[in-house]
Scaffold this motif. Structure first.
Motif, PDB file in Angstrom:
ATOM      1  N   ALA A  87       0.839  -1.201   0.000  1.00 51.82           N
ATOM      2  CA  ALA A  87       0.000   0.000   0.000  1.00 51.82           C
ATOM      3  C   ALA A  87       0.871   1.247   0.000  1.00 51.82           C
ATOM      4  O   ALA A  87       1.919   1.280   0.646  1.00 51.82           O
ATOM      5  CB  ALA A  87      -0.905   0.005   1.225  1.00 51.82           C
ATOM      6  N   HIS A 108      -0.157  -2.969   4.320  1.00 55.12           N
ATOM      7  CA  HIS A 108      -1.618  -2.902   4.188  1.00 55.12           C
ATOM      8  C   HIS A 108      -2.098  -1.455   4.209  1.00 55.12           C
ATOM      9  O   HIS A 108      -1.499  -0.602   4.857  1.00 55.12           O
ATOM     10  CB  HIS A 108      -2.289  -3.696   5.311  1.00 55.12           C
ATOM     11  CG  HIS A 108      -1.828  -5.113   5.362  1.00 55.12           C
ATOM     12  ND1 HIS A 108      -2.255  -6.066   4.466  1.00 55.12           N
ATOM     13  CD2 HIS A 108      -0.941  -5.731   6.181  1.00 55.12           C
ATOM     14  CE1 HIS A 108      -1.667  -7.212   4.730  1.00 55.12           C
ATOM     15  NE2 HIS A 108      -0.864  -7.048   5.769  1.00 55.12           N
ATOM     16  N   ARG A 109      -3.212  -1.186   3.548  1.00 61.07           N
ATOM     17  CA  ARG A 109      -3.688   0.179   3.340  1.00 61.07           C
ATOM     18  C   ARG A 109      -4.010   0.938   4.621  1.00 61.07           C
ATOM     19  O   ARG A 109      -3.764   2.137   4.705  1.00 61.07           O
ATOM     20  CB  ARG A 109      -4.894   0.194   2.407  1.00 61.07           C
ATOM     21  CG  ARG A 109      -6.159  -0.375   3.013  1.00 61.07           C
ATOM     22  CD  ARG A 109      -7.322  -0.320   2.033  1.00 61.07           C
ATOM     23  NE  ARG A 109      -8.536  -0.740   2.667  1.00 61.07           N
ATOM     24  CZ  ARG A 109      -8.963  -1.992   2.719  1.00 61.07           C
ATOM     25  NH1 ARG A 109      -8.258  -2.948   2.149  1.00 61.07           N
ATOM     26  NH2 ARG A 109     -10.085  -2.293   3.334  1.00 61.07           N
TER      27      ARG A 109
END
Length: 160
Positions: free
Chosen positions: A31, A104-105
Motif C-alpha cells: 500500500a 496494508h492500506r
C-alpha cells in the motif's frame, strides 16, 4: 527495506517519481498513501495571489524527522517521504508531499493523516500571503490543533 526521507526545497516535485523512489525494490509494500497540498487562490474570504514560505534551516528538518520517528512507533509502515517547499509559490503550485508505504492500506492511510496533522502544527514554517489588502502572515488554526489532539498530542498554536 525502510526509507524515511525529508526534503525542504524550492523546486517542484513529481509525485510519480517520488512514490516510485519510495517503493523501489521493496516487495513487501502492498500500500502507498500520499497527500499533496497545493496553494489555493483564496483564504479567509480574500483572494490570494501568492504564498511565501519560510523555515528555520536545520530545526525544520529535525522536527520533521522527529515526526517520522513518532509515525514509525505508532504505525506498521515501511517508509515515508515528506517534501515541503519554501520560497514564493503561486496558486495551483504544490506545497507539500507526504507519502507512506506499508504492507496494508489501513496503516498507510493512518500514518499519512497523522504525519500531515503533525506537520501542520509542529513543523516550524511561516507562511505569508499576498492579498489585495497587502501581505499578511497566516495564523495557526484551532482546527489544526484539534486534528492533532485525536492522536493524543496537545498543540496550542492557535489563538482561541
Amino acid at each position: 527495506m525502510m526509507r524515511f526521507d525529508v526534503s525542504i526545497q524550492t523546486e517542484d516535485f513529481d509525485l510519480s517519481s517520488e512514490i516510485a523512489s519510495l517503493r523501489k525494490g521493496d516487495k513487501s509494500v502492498g500500500a502507498v498513501c500520499s497527500f499533496v497540498g497545493t496553494v489555493r487562490d483564496r483564504n479567509e474570504g480574500d483572494a490570494v495571489s501568492s504564498l511565501e514560505l519560510e523555515h528555520y534551516p536545520g530545526m525544520t528538518e529535525a522536527s520533521i524527522h522527529k515526526m517520522l520517528d513518532e509515525a514509525r512507533k505508532r504505525f506498521d509502515i515501511k517508509g515515508a517521504k515528506v517534501i515541503h517547499r519554501i520560497g514564493l509559490l503561486m496558486p495551483l503550485d504544490q506545497i507539500v508531499l507526504v507519502a507512506v508505504t506499508s504492507a496494508h492500506r489501513g496503516q498507510s492511510f493512518q500514518a499519512c493523516e497523522f504525519l500531515m496533522d503533525y506537520l501542520k502544527t509542529q513543523a516550524p514554517f511561516w507562511k505569508k500571503e499576498a492579498t489585495p489588502q497587502g501581505h499578511r502572515w497566516v495564523d495557526a488554526r484551532v482546527s489544526d490543533d484539534q486534528a492533532l489532539q485525536r492522536w493524543g498530542i496537545e498543540a496550542k498554536n492557535a489563538a482561541l
